[in-house]
Scaffold this active site. Structure first.
Site, mmCIF file in Angstrom:
data_model
loop_
_atom_site.group_PDB
_atom_site.id
_atom_site.type_symbol
_atom_site.label_atom_id
_atom_site.label_comp_id
_atom_site.label_asym_id
_atom_site.label_seq_id
_atom_site.Cartn_x
_atom_site.Cartn_y
_atom_site.Cartn_z
ATOM 1 N N THR A 129 7.640 39.102 28.237
ATOM 2 C CA THR A 129 6.459 38.915 27.395
ATOM 3 C C THR A 129 6.226 37.455 27.007
ATOM 4 O O THR A 129 5.170 37.124 26.476
ATOM 5 C CB THR A 129 6.554 39.783 26.124
ATOM 6 O OG1 THR A 129 7.825 39.568 25.479
ATOM 7 C CG2 THR A 129 6.410 41.257 26.471
ATOM 8 N N ASP B 235 10.752 41.552 19.586
ATOM 9 C CA ASP B 235 11.048 40.775 20.782
ATOM 10 C C ASP B 235 12.205 39.842 20.451
ATOM 11 O O ASP B 235 12.550 39.648 19.278
ATOM 12 C CB ASP B 235 9.812 39.975 21.210
ATOM 13 C CG ASP B 235 10.047 39.146 22.468
ATOM 14 O OD1 ASP B 235 10.471 39.730 23.481
ATOM 15 O OD2 ASP B 235 9.828 37.920 22.445
ATOM 16 N N TYR C 295 17.489 36.723 25.256
ATOM 17 C CA TYR C 295 18.264 37.922 25.556
ATOM 18 C C TYR C 295 18.627 38.011 27.047
ATOM 19 O O TYR C 295 19.578 38.687 27.414
ATOM 20 C CB TYR C 295 17.461 39.183 25.200
ATOM 21 C CG TYR C 295 17.465 39.572 23.742
ATOM 22 C CD1 TYR C 295 17.955 38.739 22.746
ATOM 23 C CD2 TYR C 295 16.960 40.812 23.366
ATOM 24 C CE1 TYR C 295 17.930 39.112 21.409
ATOM 25 C CE2 TYR C 295 16.944 41.206 22.033
ATOM 26 C CZ TYR C 295 17.424 40.356 21.057
ATOM 27 O OH TYR C 295 17.404 40.746 19.747
ATOM 28 N N GLY C 296 17.836 37.371 27.894
ATOM 29 C CA GLY C 296 17.972 37.548 29.335
ATOM 30 C C GLY C 296 19.372 37.342 29.897
ATOM 31 O O GLY C 296 19.840 38.144 30.714
ATOM 32 N N CYS D 86 9.768 43.477 24.614
ATOM 33 C CA CYS D 86 10.743 42.624 25.287
ATOM 34 C C CYS D 86 11.196 43.376 26.525
ATOM 35 O O CYS D 86 11.710 44.500 26.418
ATOM 36 C CB CYS D 86 11.929 42.347 24.361
ATOM 37 S SG CYS D 86 13.312 41.463 25.138
ATOM 38 N N ASN D 87 11.003 42.777 27.692
ATOM 39 C CA ASN D 87 11.369 43.449 28.927
ATOM 40 C C ASN D 87 12.870 43.657 29.050
ATOM 41 O O ASN D 87 13.328 44.691 29.526
ATOM 42 C CB ASN D 87 10.862 42.644 30.124
ATOM 43 C CG ASN D 87 9.383 42.801 30.346
ATOM 44 O OD1 ASN D 87 8.934 43.621 31.129
ATOM 45 N ND2 ASN D 87 8.587 41.996 29.638
ATOM 46 N N THR D 88 13.665 42.674 28.601
ATOM 47 C CA THR D 88 15.116 42.813 28.699
ATOM 48 C C THR D 88 15.604 43.958 27.820
ATOM 49 O O THR D 88 16.428 44.778 28.244
ATOM 50 C CB THR D 88 15.808 41.499 28.303
ATOM 51 O OG1 THR D 88 15.306 40.430 29.112
ATOM 52 C CG2 THR D 88 17.312 41.600 28.496
#
Length: 266
Positions: free
Chosen positions: A185, A10, A42-43, A73-75
């Site tokens: 997350t 992440d 990261y977004g 990590c969603n991004t």
């Protein structure tokens, strides 16, 4: 059977929510967790930068001998999953498809709300994943870029965090969503606060449990599960500031977070 560890990564400590779900579902599996704390968040970063960072982490984890990689990590999942799968010699799982499945199963007809980083929301990864399951559902999205730094600071229940949450979530309340996907997350650490702001009629979805279920299924399908009775080791590695990661991370992962290594990438 394969006693090698599962790799989990992440941008920071938020992915520990996924790691915890994996520990609970697969107590016989060892893991290596990498948090890119030197480069969080990261977004706001470009897709190309997120892909580059994610590939660096993948190659490091593969070099550590992992048998499977979880992109917690969603991004990174939104921008890098295809590239990671293309270059990885081991299976790679993301968190968006499991979260989308859980949201579709939970809704009473929508609309479904999604909150995430600017990068995840701009990618439209959740609407695509949800519509691949049920094209008729309406999806409303809101970017919440301040949540990640607030979580990284450990400000889970501060009044300032509540004010930010109320401002971000107002449009979703107005749309009368019945399910809210926590599309980062880090966000489950704010679940009590977010639940209070949204009210009892909104189901909160975090993809950690669904992702852990997908990991278990993949280990079984590909005959990668660890043999019973083996030694279980959980390693935690960050790219910067191990003491802070350990202090904040221990609040929700407990005694497992007993030692943190530092490894600078890039």
């Amino acid at each position: 059977m394969n006693p090698a560890p599962i790799g989990i990564f992440d941008s920071g400590l938020g992915g520990l929510t996924v790691a915890r779900a994996i520990y609970e579902r697969l107590p016989g599996e060892s893991t290596i967790y990498f948090g890119d704390t030197a480069r969080v968040p990261y977004g706001p970063k470009s897709p190309d930068t997120v892909r580059r960072y994610s590939l660096e982490i993948l190659h490091w984890l593969v070099g550590q001998g992992v048998k499977l990689v979880v992109v917690a990590c969603n991004t990174s999942t939104a921008h890098a999953l295809a590239a990671l799968r293309e270059q990885s010699p081991v299976p790679v799982l993301g968190v968006i498809e499991p979260g989308a499945r859980a949201a579709v199963a939970a809704t009473q007809g929508g609309p479904i709300g999604v909150i995430g980083t600017a990068g995840t929301i701009a990618s439209n990864a959740y609407p695509r994943a949800i519509h691949a399951i049920s094209a008729a559902l309406r999806v409303e999205q809101v970017a919440c870029p301040l949540f990640v730094p607030l979580v990284e600071e450990g400000w889970f229940e501060y009044p300032a965090t509540a004010l930010v949450a109320e401002e971000y979530l107002r449009p979703l309340i107005a749309q009368r969503i019945d399910v809210l996907v926590l599309g980062c997350t880090h966000y489950p650490l704010l679940k009590p606060l977010l639940g209070h702001v949204m009210g009892d009629g909104v189901r909160l979805i975090d993809s950690a449990d669904e992702t852990a279920r997908a990991v278990a299924a993949t280990l079984t399908e590909q005959q990668l599960a660890a043999p019973p009775g083996g030694q279980v080791i959980h390693r935690f590695v960050v790219s910067d500031d191990a003491p802070r990661f350990q202090q904040v991370g221990a609040r929700f992962i407990g005694e497992r977070l007993s030692g943190v290594e530092v490894m600078a990438l890039g």
